[in-house]
Write a protein that holds these residues in place. Structure first.
Motif, PDB file in Angstrom:
ATOM      1  N   PRO A 285      19.910  31.054  74.330  1.00 28.03           N
ATOM      2  CA  PRO A 285      19.872  29.603  74.525  1.00 28.03           C
ATOM      3  C   PRO A 285      19.369  28.818  73.313  1.00 28.03           C
ATOM      4  O   PRO A 285      19.806  27.706  73.086  1.00 28.03           O
ATOM      5  N   ARG A 286      18.469  29.404  72.540  1.00 28.10           N
ATOM      6  CA  ARG A 286      17.891  28.665  71.406  1.00 28.10           C
ATOM      7  C   ARG A 286      18.805  28.729  70.185  1.00 28.10           C
ATOM      8  O   ARG A 286      19.264  29.795  69.799  1.00 28.10           O
ATOM      9  N   ARG A 287      19.035  27.578  69.586  1.00 22.88           N
ATOM     10  CA  ARG A 287      19.891  27.521  68.399  1.00 22.88           C
ATOM     11  C   ARG A 287      19.321  28.366  67.261  1.00 22.88           C
ATOM     12  O   ARG A 287      20.054  29.031  66.543  1.00 22.88           O
ATOM     13  N   ALA A 288      17.988  28.374  67.082  1.00 22.65           N
ATOM     14  CA  ALA A 288      17.381  29.160  66.012  1.00 22.65           C
ATOM     15  C   ALA A 288      17.691  30.651  66.176  1.00 22.65           C
ATOM     16  O   ALA A 288      17.949  31.351  65.198  1.00 22.65           O
TER      17      ALA A 288
ATOM     18  N   THR B 197      24.735  27.285  62.676  1.00 26.37           N
ATOM     19  CA  THR B 197      25.437  28.280  63.497  1.00 26.37           C
ATOM     20  C   THR B 197      26.940  28.178  63.300  1.00 26.37           C
ATOM     21  O   THR B 197      27.630  29.190  63.212  1.00 26.37           O
ATOM     22  N   ALA B 198      27.451  26.953  63.208  1.00 18.26           N
ATOM     23  CA  ALA B 198      28.889  26.763  63.007  1.00 18.26           C
ATOM     24  C   ALA B 198      29.317  27.300  61.640  1.00 18.26           C
ATOM     25  O   ALA B 198      30.374  27.930  61.522  1.00 18.26           O
ATOM     26  N   GLU B 199      28.505  27.072  60.625  1.00 23.60           N
ATOM     27  CA  GLU B 199      28.844  27.558  59.280  1.00 23.60           C
ATOM     28  C   GLU B 199      28.849  29.086  59.234  1.00 23.60           C
ATOM     29  O   GLU B 199      29.734  29.687  58.624  1.00 23.60           O
ATOM     30  N   TYR B 200      27.876  29.707  59.871  1.00 20.43           N
ATOM     31  CA  TYR B 200      27.853  31.175  59.919  1.00 20.43           C
ATOM     32  C   TYR B 200      29.055  31.707  60.704  1.00 20.43           C
ATOM     33  O   TYR B 200      29.690  32.677  60.299  1.00 20.43           O
ATOM     34  N   ALA B 201      29.355  31.071  61.828  1.00 16.74           N
ATOM     35  CA  ALA B 201      30.499  31.499  62.644  1.00 16.74           C
ATOM     36  C   ALA B 201      31.793  31.381  61.842  1.00 16.74           C
ATOM     37  O   ALA B 201      32.644  32.285  61.869  1.00 16.74           O
ATOM     38  N   LYS B 202      31.942  30.299  61.119  1.00 19.87           N
ATOM     39  CA  LYS B 202      33.142  30.089  60.291  1.00 19.87           C
ATOM     40  C   LYS B 202      33.244  31.177  59.220  1.00 19.87           C
ATOM     41  O   LYS B 202      34.317  31.755  59.003  1.00 19.87           O
ATOM     42  N   ALA B 203      32.138  31.476  58.558  1.00 19.68           N
ATOM     43  CA  ALA B 203      32.138  32.500  57.512  1.00 19.68           C
ATOM     44  C   ALA B 203      32.485  33.873  58.080  1.00 19.68           C
ATOM     45  O   ALA B 203      33.232  34.643  57.456  1.00 19.68           O
TER      46      ALA B 203
ATOM     47  N   LEU C  38      23.712  35.123  64.054  1.00 19.76           N
ATOM     48  CA  LEU C  38      24.952  34.977  63.286  1.00 19.76           C
ATOM     49  C   LEU C  38      24.726  35.287  61.809  1.00 19.76           C
ATOM     50  O   LEU C  38      25.577  35.915  61.165  1.00 19.76           O
ATOM     51  N   ARG C  39      23.588  34.872  61.269  1.00 17.97           N
ATOM     52  CA  ARG C  39      23.286  35.174  59.869  1.00 17.97           C
ATOM     53  C   ARG C  39      23.219  36.681  59.654  1.00 17.97           C
ATOM     54  O   ARG C  39      23.746  37.205  58.668  1.00 17.97           O
TER      55      ARG C  39
ATOM     56  N   PRO D  31      13.225  35.137  65.736  1.00 19.93           N
ATOM     57  CA  PRO D  31      14.024  35.077  64.503  1.00 19.93           C
ATOM     58  C   PRO D  31      13.572  36.041  63.413  1.00 19.93           C
ATOM     59  O   PRO D  31      14.397  36.612  62.712  1.00 19.93           O
ATOM     60  N   ALA D  32      12.283  36.280  63.273  1.00 20.10           N
ATOM     61  CA  ALA D  32      11.799  37.192  62.235  1.00 20.10           C
ATOM     62  C   ALA D  32      12.261  38.629  62.478  1.00 20.10           C
ATOM     63  O   ALA D  32      12.382  39.412  61.534  1.00 20.10           O
ATOM     64  N   ALA D  33      12.534  38.984  63.718  1.00 20.60           N
ATOM     65  CA  ALA D  33      12.968  40.341  64.036  1.00 20.60           C
ATOM     66  C   ALA D  33      14.318  40.653  63.397  1.00 20.60           C
ATOM     67  O   ALA D  33      14.579  41.803  63.028  1.00 20.60           O
TER      68      ALA D  33
END
Length: 170
Positions: A98-101, A154-160, A107-108, A62-64
């Protein structure tokens, strides 16, 4: 550089970097497709060092994703490597981390790219247009994320993302 030299150079670059079992072949192929050394990075150097960054992101670090700031985008502006990096991020999205994070950071980052100012360039639709075109290819996956993980980050980012692209959410 002659046309036949470019694929050979890409193969040499790809074989020089140790392959990670966590990075799908489709993502490796997308990384190799771009001549990173020929792109000026947002930090002022050649974008060759971004290969490792996008590979780390594709591995699920995630930091990448946050490390791309200052190289692919800065403040409110996209930088020249943005379309190539976006193409790699979309290849990672299609490989379904596979990982939600990891999906959330991916997505962010895509959303962040869409929130940058249009550079106004006309070459190949400009940096913003190229990024938006790559991101638009993931529409079905964004809707799937909304349907399978309602209420999640993830859903909120996808929606945006869908809303910024002017696409129906459902």
């Amino acid at each position: 550089m002659r046309g036949s030299e470019k694929p050979q150079r890409a193969l040499r670059r790809q074989s020089a970097v140790p392959r990670s079992p966590l990075v799908p072949d489709s993502v490796e192929a997308e990384i190799a497709r771009h001549d990173w050394e020929a792109i000026e990075c947002g930090c002022g150097r050649s974008a060759g060092h971004l290969e490792a960054m996008v590979r780390d992101a594709a591995e699920g670090h995630p930091a990448a994703f946050r490390a791309l700031e200052g190289h692919v985008f800065f403040v409110e502006n996209l930088k020249p490597p943005a379309p190539a990096a976006c193409a790699v991020l979309m290849a990672a999205w299609f490989a379904r981390p596979p990982r939600r994070a990891t999906r959330e950071e991916l997505l962010r980052t895509l959303l962040e790219l869409l929130c940058m100012r249009d550079d106004g360039g006309t070459h190949e639709a400009g940096l913003y247009g190229q990024c938006a075109a790559f991101i638009r290819t993931g529409t079905d996956g964004f809707r799937h994320e909304l349907a399978t993980a309602p209420g999640s980050g993830t859903a909120e980012y996808a929606k945006a993302i869908l809303e910024i692209l002017g696409l129906p959410v459902v």
